[in-house]
Design a protein around this motif. Structure first.
Motif, PDB file in Angstrom:
ATOM      1  N   ILE A  92       0.864  -1.174   0.000  1.00 31.81           N
ATOM      2  CA  ILE A  92       0.000   0.000   0.000  1.00 31.81           C
ATOM      3  C   ILE A  92       0.900   1.224   0.000  1.00 31.81           C
ATOM      4  O   ILE A  92       1.771   1.362   0.868  1.00 31.81           O
ATOM      5  CB  ILE A  92      -0.922   0.032   1.235  1.00 31.81           C
ATOM      6  N   GLY A  93       0.726   2.094  -0.971  1.00 34.22           N
ATOM      7  CA  GLY A  93       1.500   3.327  -1.041  1.00 34.22           C
ATOM      8  C   GLY A  93       0.579   4.528  -1.064  1.00 34.22           C
ATOM      9  O   GLY A  93      -0.457   4.511  -1.734  1.00 34.22           O
ATOM     10  N   CYS A  94       0.939   5.561  -0.330  1.00 34.21           N
ATOM     11  CA  CYS A  94       0.137   6.789  -0.296  1.00 34.21           C
ATOM     12  C   CYS A  94       1.048   7.981  -0.526  1.00 34.21           C
ATOM     13  O   CYS A  94       2.107   8.085   0.112  1.00 34.21           O
ATOM     14  CB  CYS A  94      -0.583   6.924   1.049  1.00 34.21           C
ATOM     15  N   PHE A 112       3.595   2.156  -8.146  1.00 30.07           N
ATOM     16  CA  PHE A 112       4.628   1.218  -7.744  1.00 30.07           C
ATOM     17  C   PHE A 112       5.345   0.731  -8.997  1.00 30.07           C
ATOM     18  O   PHE A 112       4.717   0.429 -10.017  1.00 30.07           O
ATOM     19  CB  PHE A 112       4.040   0.008  -7.013  1.00 30.07           C
ATOM     20  N   ARG A 113       6.662   0.661  -8.898  1.00 30.70           N
ATOM     21  CA  ARG A 113       7.471   0.001  -9.918  1.00 30.70           C
ATOM     22  C   ARG A 113       8.284  -1.082  -9.226  1.00 30.70           C
ATOM     23  O   ARG A 113       8.755  -0.902  -8.102  1.00 30.70           O
ATOM     24  CB  ARG A 113       8.397   0.986 -10.630  1.00 30.70           C
ATOM     25  N   THR A 114       8.446  -2.209  -9.909  1.00 37.71           N
ATOM     26  CA  THR A 114       9.169  -3.337  -9.339  1.00 37.71           C
ATOM     27  C   THR A 114      10.351  -3.716 -10.220  1.00 37.71           C
ATOM     28  O   THR A 114      10.381  -3.411 -11.412  1.00 37.71           O
ATOM     29  CB  THR A 114       8.249  -4.561  -9.168  1.00 37.71           C
ATOM     30  N   GLY A 115      11.312  -4.392  -9.604  1.00 36.17           N
ATOM     31  CA  GLY A 115      12.475  -4.859 -10.339  1.00 36.17           C
ATOM     32  C   GLY A 115      13.082  -6.070  -9.661  1.00 36.17           C
ATOM     33  O   GLY A 115      12.708  -6.429  -8.540  1.00 36.17           O
ATOM     34  N   ARG A 167       9.702   0.314  -5.615  1.00 34.79           N
ATOM     35  CA  ARG A 167       9.829   1.732  -5.277  1.00 34.79           C
ATOM     36  C   ARG A 167       8.465   2.399  -5.411  1.00 34.79           C
ATOM     37  O   ARG A 167       7.623   1.948  -6.192  1.00 34.79           O
ATOM     38  CB  ARG A 167      10.807   2.435  -6.222  1.00 34.79           C
ATOM     39  N   LEU A 168       8.289   3.494  -4.696  1.00 33.27           N
ATOM     40  CA  LEU A 168       7.113   4.344  -4.844  1.00 33.27           C
ATOM     41  C   LEU A 168       7.511   5.573  -5.650  1.00 33.27           C
ATOM     42  O   LEU A 168       8.460   6.278  -5.290  1.00 33.27           O
ATOM     43  CB  LEU A 168       6.570   4.755  -3.471  1.00 33.27           C
ATOM     44  N   TYR A 169       6.796   5.800  -6.749  1.00 34.25           N
ATOM     45  CA  TYR A 169       7.045   6.939  -7.625  1.00 34.25           C
ATOM     46  C   TYR A 169       5.877   7.913  -7.537  1.00 34.25           C
ATOM     47  O   TYR A 169       4.742   7.529  -7.220  1.00 34.25           O
ATOM     48  CB  TYR A 169       7.172   6.483  -9.079  1.00 34.25           C
ATOM     49  N   THR A 170       6.159   9.166  -7.868  1.00 30.32           N
ATOM     50  CA  THR A 170       5.089  10.157  -7.970  1.00 30.32           C
ATOM     51  C   THR A 170       5.447  11.179  -9.036  1.00 30.32           C
ATOM     52  O   THR A 170       6.619  11.407  -9.341  1.00 30.32           O
ATOM     53  CB  THR A 170       4.834  10.860  -6.625  1.00 30.32           C
ATOM     54  N   SER A 171       4.420  11.785  -9.612  1.00 26.14           N
ATOM     55  CA  SER A 171       4.603  12.861 -10.579  1.00 26.14           C
ATOM     56  C   SER A 171       3.378  13.755 -10.525  1.00 26.14           C
ATOM     57  O   SER A 171       2.341  13.382  -9.969  1.00 26.14           O
ATOM     58  CB  SER A 171       4.803  12.318 -12.005  1.00 26.14           C
ATOM     59  N   TYR A 189       3.673   7.480   2.519  1.00 24.52           N
ATOM     60  CA  TYR A 189       4.143   6.281   3.205  1.00 24.52           C
ATOM     61  C   TYR A 189       3.945   5.033   2.356  1.00 24.52           C
ATOM     62  O   TYR A 189       3.235   5.044   1.345  1.00 24.52           O
ATOM     63  CB  TYR A 189       3.414   6.104   4.540  1.00 24.52           C
ATOM     64  N   ILE A 190       4.554   3.940   2.802  1.00 26.02           N
ATOM     65  CA  ILE A 190       4.289   2.607   2.258  1.00 26.02           C
ATOM     66  C   ILE A 190       4.042   1.646   3.413  1.00 26.02           C
ATOM     67  O   ILE A 190       4.612   1.803   4.495  1.00 26.02           O
ATOM     68  CB  ILE A 190       5.416   2.088   1.327  1.00 26.02           C
ATOM     69  N   ILE A 191       3.183   0.669   3.176  1.00 23.24           N
ATOM     70  CA  ILE A 191       2.920  -0.417   4.110  1.00 23.24           C
ATOM     71  C   ILE A 191       3.097  -1.723   3.339  1.00 23.24           C
ATOM     72  O   ILE A 191       2.619  -1.850   2.208  1.00 23.24           O
ATOM     73  CB  ILE A 191       1.500  -0.336   4.696  1.00 23.24           C
ATOM     74  N   ALA A 192       3.794  -2.676   3.940  1.00 26.92           N
ATOM     75  CA  ALA A 192       3.980  -3.998   3.334  1.00 26.92           C
ATOM     76  C   ALA A 192       3.502  -5.063   4.322  1.00 26.92           C
ATOM     77  O   ALA A 192       3.982  -5.108   5.458  1.00 26.92           O
ATOM     78  CB  ALA A 192       5.445  -4.228   2.974  1.00 26.92           C
ATOM     79  N   ILE A 193       2.562  -5.896   3.891  1.00 28.44           N
ATOM     80  CA  ILE A 193       2.003  -6.956   4.735  1.00 28.44           C
ATOM     81  C   ILE A 193       2.176  -8.282   4.014  1.00 28.44           C
ATOM     82  O   ILE A 193       1.687  -8.451   2.892  1.00 28.44           O
ATOM     83  CB  ILE A 193       0.522  -6.713   5.041  1.00 28.44           C
ATOM     84  N   ARG A 194       2.860  -9.221   4.648  1.00 32.65           N
ATOM     85  CA  ARG A 194       3.022 -10.558   4.064  1.00 32.65           C
ATOM     86  C   ARG A 194       1.761 -11.354   4.321  1.00 32.65           C
ATOM     87  O   ARG A 194       1.388 -11.639   5.465  1.00 32.65           O
ATOM     88  CB  ARG A 194       4.239 -11.273   4.653  1.00 32.65           C
ATOM     89  N   LEU A 195       1.068 -11.747   3.240  1.00 33.74           N
ATOM     90  CA  LEU A 195      -0.200 -12.453   3.351  1.00 33.74           C
ATOM     91  C   LEU A 195      -0.045 -13.974   3.446  1.00 33.74           C
ATOM     92  O   LEU A 195      -0.872 -14.646   4.016  1.00 33.74           O
ATOM     93  CB  LEU A 195      -1.109 -12.110   2.166  1.00 33.74           C
ATOM     94  N   GLY A 196       1.013 -14.496   2.829  1.00 33.79           N
ATOM     95  CA  GLY A 196       1.213 -15.941   2.827  1.00 33.79           C
ATOM     96  C   GLY A 196       2.409 -16.334   1.987  1.00 33.79           C
ATOM     97  O   GLY A 196       3.159 -15.485   1.486  1.00 33.79           O
TER      98      GLY A 196
END
Length: 198
Positions: A92-94, A112-115, A167-171, A189-196
């Protein structure tokens, strides 16, 4: 009555009246949520910021009064985040934002961008969400939230070369729009929750 034991020692039992015992010594059970972590930006900046919209600076793991987390912190290096444990994570990113009196902004974006190459790798856009701001007589505030389910299979330090990371990006259209950060409140902010398990 159904009894469960390890090495001949009864650990707990299920009866018509409920469950008794502490379950110590049992193996092969899948735990619930093992990681829940939050990071926030502690200083405001003008958007678009450096690094082509990538929020690189002023990240701090949340440690406010009554705040909490589960498990060890996710890894952060210059705004790149990675994991210590594999699994499926809810991200979750805000991006909190405001435009000053008389200003307006047709869009403020969060993504969100991933790598898979760590901090120095390449990143691909996975989400894109927008809000807009308009002000006539006073400062106008807003926020935009973006979410993603991330499958982390390669773990380690965020500046390593072979880890799954994000990463969290904004423009924004208006170069005077402010992305809000503060050391005492959740704003960007960012929140990371491991679901399984992955």
């Amino acid at each position: 009555t159904i009894k469960f034991s390890t090495n001949g020692v009864e650990r707990f039992a299920i009866t018509n009246s409920g469950i008794s015992g502490d379950g110590s010594g049992l193996t092969g059970l899948t735990p619930g949520i093992t990681v829940a972590d939050a990071w926030m930006v502690t200083s405001s900046f003008t958007n678009p910021n450096q690094n082509s919209g990538f929020i690189a600076a002023d990240w701090s793991r949340v440690s406010l009064s009554e705040s909490g987390n589960i498990g060890s912190a996710i890894n952060q290096y210059g705004g790149t985040f990675a994991f210590n444990q594999t699994g499926i994570y809810l991200l979750i990113g805000c991006v909190g934002c405001h435009v000053t009196s008389g200003g307006r902004d047709r869009y403020v974006q969060a993504q969100f961008r991933t790598g898979t190459g760590g901090h120095n790798g390449s990143f691909s856009q996975r989400t894109s969400h927008y809000t807009n701001l308009g002000a006539e007589y006073s400062t106008t505030h807003g926020s935009v939230i973006t979410t993603y389910l991330f499958d982390a299979t390669n773990t380690g330090a965020a500046n390593a070369g072979t880890v799954d990371c994000f990463r969290l990006y904004t423009s924004s259209e208006n170069s005077s729009t402010i992305v809000k950060g503060d050391s005492s409140t959740f704003q960007t902010y960012i929140i990371a929750i491991r679901l399984g398990d992955t």
